[in-house]
Design a protein around this motif. Structure first.
Motif, PDB file in Angstrom:
ATOM      1  N   GLY A  53      56.112   1.062   6.467  1.00  0.00           N
ATOM      2  CA  GLY A  53      56.954   1.272   7.669  1.00  0.00           C
ATOM      3  C   GLY A  53      56.879   0.354   8.544  1.00  0.00           C
ATOM      4  N   GLY A  54      57.668   0.680   9.717  1.00  0.00           N
ATOM      5  CA  GLY A  54      57.662  -0.479  10.850  1.00  0.00           C
ATOM      6  C   GLY A  54      57.091   0.157  12.057  1.00  0.00           C
ATOM      7  N   MET A  55      56.840   1.490  12.145  1.00  0.00           N
ATOM      8  CA  MET A  55      56.146   1.935  13.559  1.00  0.00           C
ATOM      9  C   MET A  55      55.917   3.565  13.211  1.00  0.00           C
ATOM     10  N   PRO A  56      55.137   4.095  13.916  1.00  0.00           N
ATOM     11  CA  PRO A  56      54.634   5.517  13.593  1.00  0.00           C
ATOM     12  C   PRO A  56      55.877   6.520  13.531  1.00  0.00           C
ATOM     13  N   ILE A  57      55.928   7.596  12.811  1.00  0.00           N
ATOM     14  CA  ILE A  57      56.963   8.426  12.680  1.00  0.00           C
ATOM     15  C   ILE A  57      56.844   9.164  14.077  1.00  0.00           C
ATOM     16  N   GLY A  58      58.178   9.511  14.579  1.00  0.00           N
ATOM     17  CA  GLY A  58      58.271  10.105  15.805  1.00  0.00           C
ATOM     18  C   GLY A  58      57.909   9.416  16.954  1.00  0.00           C
ATOM     19  N   VAL A  59      57.627   8.085  17.137  1.00  0.00           N
ATOM     20  CA  VAL A  59      57.573   7.506  18.372  1.00  0.00           C
ATOM     21  C   VAL A  59      58.779   6.650  18.672  1.00  0.00           C
ATOM     22  N   ILE A 100      53.748  -1.694  21.473  1.00  0.00           N
ATOM     23  CA  ILE A 100      53.698  -3.078  21.027  1.00  0.00           C
ATOM     24  C   ILE A 100      52.481  -3.382  20.062  1.00  0.00           C
ATOM     25  N   LEU A 101      51.196  -2.583  20.366  1.00  0.00           N
ATOM     26  CA  LEU A 101      50.113  -2.498  19.416  1.00  0.00           C
ATOM     27  C   LEU A 101      50.442  -1.995  18.118  1.00  0.00           C
ATOM     28  N   GLU A 102      51.227  -1.035  18.299  1.00  0.00           N
ATOM     29  CA  GLU A 102      51.336  -0.264  16.981  1.00  0.00           C
ATOM     30  C   GLU A 102      52.592  -1.011  16.322  1.00  0.00           C
ATOM     31  N   LEU A 103      53.414  -1.661  16.774  1.00  0.00           N
ATOM     32  CA  LEU A 103      54.229  -2.528  16.148  1.00  0.00           C
ATOM     33  C   LEU A 103      53.428  -3.738  15.385  1.00  0.00           C
ATOM     34  N   PHE A 104      52.633  -4.075  15.999  1.00  0.00           N
ATOM     35  CA  PHE A 104      51.843  -5.289  15.408  1.00  0.00           C
ATOM     36  C   PHE A 104      51.075  -4.677  14.422  1.00  0.00           C
ATOM     37  N   ARG A 105      50.454  -3.614  14.540  1.00  0.00           N
ATOM     38  CA  ARG A 105      49.551  -2.811  13.427  1.00  0.00           C
ATOM     39  C   ARG A 105      50.318  -2.679  12.370  1.00  0.00           C
ATOM     40  N   TYR A 106      51.533  -2.369  12.315  1.00  0.00           N
ATOM     41  CA  TYR A 106      52.231  -2.043  11.086  1.00  0.00           C
ATOM     42  C   TYR A 106      52.939  -3.471  10.447  1.00  0.00           C
ATOM     43  N   ALA A 107      53.248  -4.248  11.313  1.00  0.00           N
ATOM     44  CA  ALA A 107      53.746  -5.843  10.765  1.00  0.00           C
ATOM     45  C   ALA A 107      52.600  -6.754  10.295  1.00  0.00           C
ATOM     46  N   PHE A 108      51.429  -6.446  10.454  1.00  0.00           N
ATOM     47  CA  PHE A 108      50.465  -7.399  10.574  1.00  0.00           C
ATOM     48  C   PHE A 108      50.345  -7.676   9.035  1.00  0.00           C
ATOM     49  N   TYR A 133      58.988  -2.101   4.893  1.00  0.00           N
ATOM     50  CA  TYR A 133      59.206  -2.360   6.052  1.00  0.00           C
ATOM     51  C   TYR A 133      60.793  -2.267   6.472  1.00  0.00           C
ATOM     52  N   PRO A 134      61.175  -1.774   7.738  1.00  0.00           N
ATOM     53  CA  PRO A 134      62.554  -1.320   7.796  1.00  0.00           C
ATOM     54  C   PRO A 134      63.253  -2.577   8.305  1.00  0.00           C
TER      55      PRO A 134
END
Length: 333
Positions: free
Chosen positions: A178-184, A193-201, A282-283
């Motif tokens: 995924g690219g970010m948490p569902i529902g966010v 921004i930190l969630e985006l980085f965590r998913y993209a890391f 990744y989306p």
């Protein structure tokens, strides 16, 4: 400057796009897959009854939507006319959403992942490669190149799977996909921004490590020739510090061919980004292309291929035009 440098390269840029887009137009039409019949079959498999007249009307409408109406030449002309309007028609598996809308939603994810991983791997790889090339008599330098030599042949998807299994499945430090948490909802907050980085890391680091390995080895080979130049020998004889020789003389001169390699490797990294996105769900454009191929989405495949050709060609053109700024030996003549 304008006639001998800019115009020839711009014409070459247009020619590459023209040939690439033309191939994108013809190749799907020579395959045995008929997207119109495939869509009608999909509708009928759902249990929907269609009388012959309705099937005929639907066939004509779908041919219009997919740009398959008329002779091959007429289709080709209409394809370019629709392309200039940014109209690739509707998507099959997300019907009736336009292809350009799906690409517009997925492209920022790929551009962000691709640009960051490419630039960071290029910068880090060149610095490490320059240091390894200059200090190749050191044991740690040979070990570092040995690691790069071991990593470089690993395919993108295999390396991505290894990282995914270790850090997401076993250690559970990062999400599986995924690219970010569902529902966010997207926002400019620090938490998002930190969630985006965590998913993209994980997809980012998988591309970076392979890119660094390739750039390091290439830079090391270039530096091995630069250190034999007279100006390096003179600097050493003059008592110039090794740190200054490494960064100011050796790496700086060895970087010039690497500017061209940055543009040439763009296409390879782009294909690797698509595969990596599929592995990590990744989306971006990779996942979108996978869905398009799996469902036989005629319009979406052509749209993604066209955008890829234009994007890579534009990047190479920009690097080509900026190259004389990096290399004083090249002039706009």
């Amino acid at each position: 400057m304008l006639k001998r440098y800019l115009i020839p390269r711009f014409l070459q840029y247009l020619l590459v796009i023209f040939v690439g887009v033309t191939i994108v137009f013809f190749v799907p039409r020579f395959t045995p897959v008929d997207p119109v019949q495939q869509m009608i079959s999909t509708i009928m498999k759902m249990g929907t009854y269609l009388d012959p007249k309705a099937v005929e009307q639907m066939t004509e409408s779908l041919k219009e939507l997919y740009g398959l109406k008329g002779s091959l030449f007429e289709q080709y002309i209409n394809f370019w006319l629709r392309l200039f309007r940014g109209d690739f028609g509707p998507s099959l598996f997300r019907f009736p959403i336009p292809v350009i809308k799906l690409i517009g939603d997925s492209l920022p994810w790929t551009v962000g992942l691709l640009s960051v991983s490419t630039l960071l791997s290029w910068i880090i790889g060149n610095i490490l490669g320059g240091i390894v090339g200059f200090y190749y008599d050191k044991r740690w330098a040979r070990i570092l190149e040995g690691i790069a030599m071991f990593i470089r042949p690993i395919p993108y998807y295999v390396f991505a799977l290894i990282i995914l299994v270790i850090f997401a499945y076993i250690l559970k430090w990062f999400p599986l996909g995924g690219g970010m948490p569902i529902g966010v909802r997207p926002s400019f907050s620090l938490q998002f921004i930190l969630e985006l980085f965590r998913y993209a890391f994980l997809p980012l680091i998988s591309m970076m490590i392979l890119g660094i390995a390739v750039t390091l080895q290439t830079m090391r080979l270039i530096v091995s020739n630069v250190v034999k130049e007279d100006f390096v020998t003179y600097a050493r004889a003059g008592g110039v510090k090794k740190r200054i020789i490494t960064f100011k003389y050796v790496i700086r001169n060895a970087m010039l061919p690497q500017v061209t390699n940055l543009a040439l490797s763009m296409g390879q990294i782009f294909s690797g980004a698509l595969i990596t996105e599929i592995v990590f769900s990744y989306p971006g454009m990779g996942t979108l292309l996978y869905n398009a191929i799996a469902t036989g989405d005629f319009n979406l495949i052509m749209g993604i291929a066209t955008i890829s050709i234009v994007g890579i060609s534009s990047f190479i053109l920009i690097i080509d035009l900026l190259y004389p700024l990096f290399d004083p030996r090249v002039r706009y003549r």
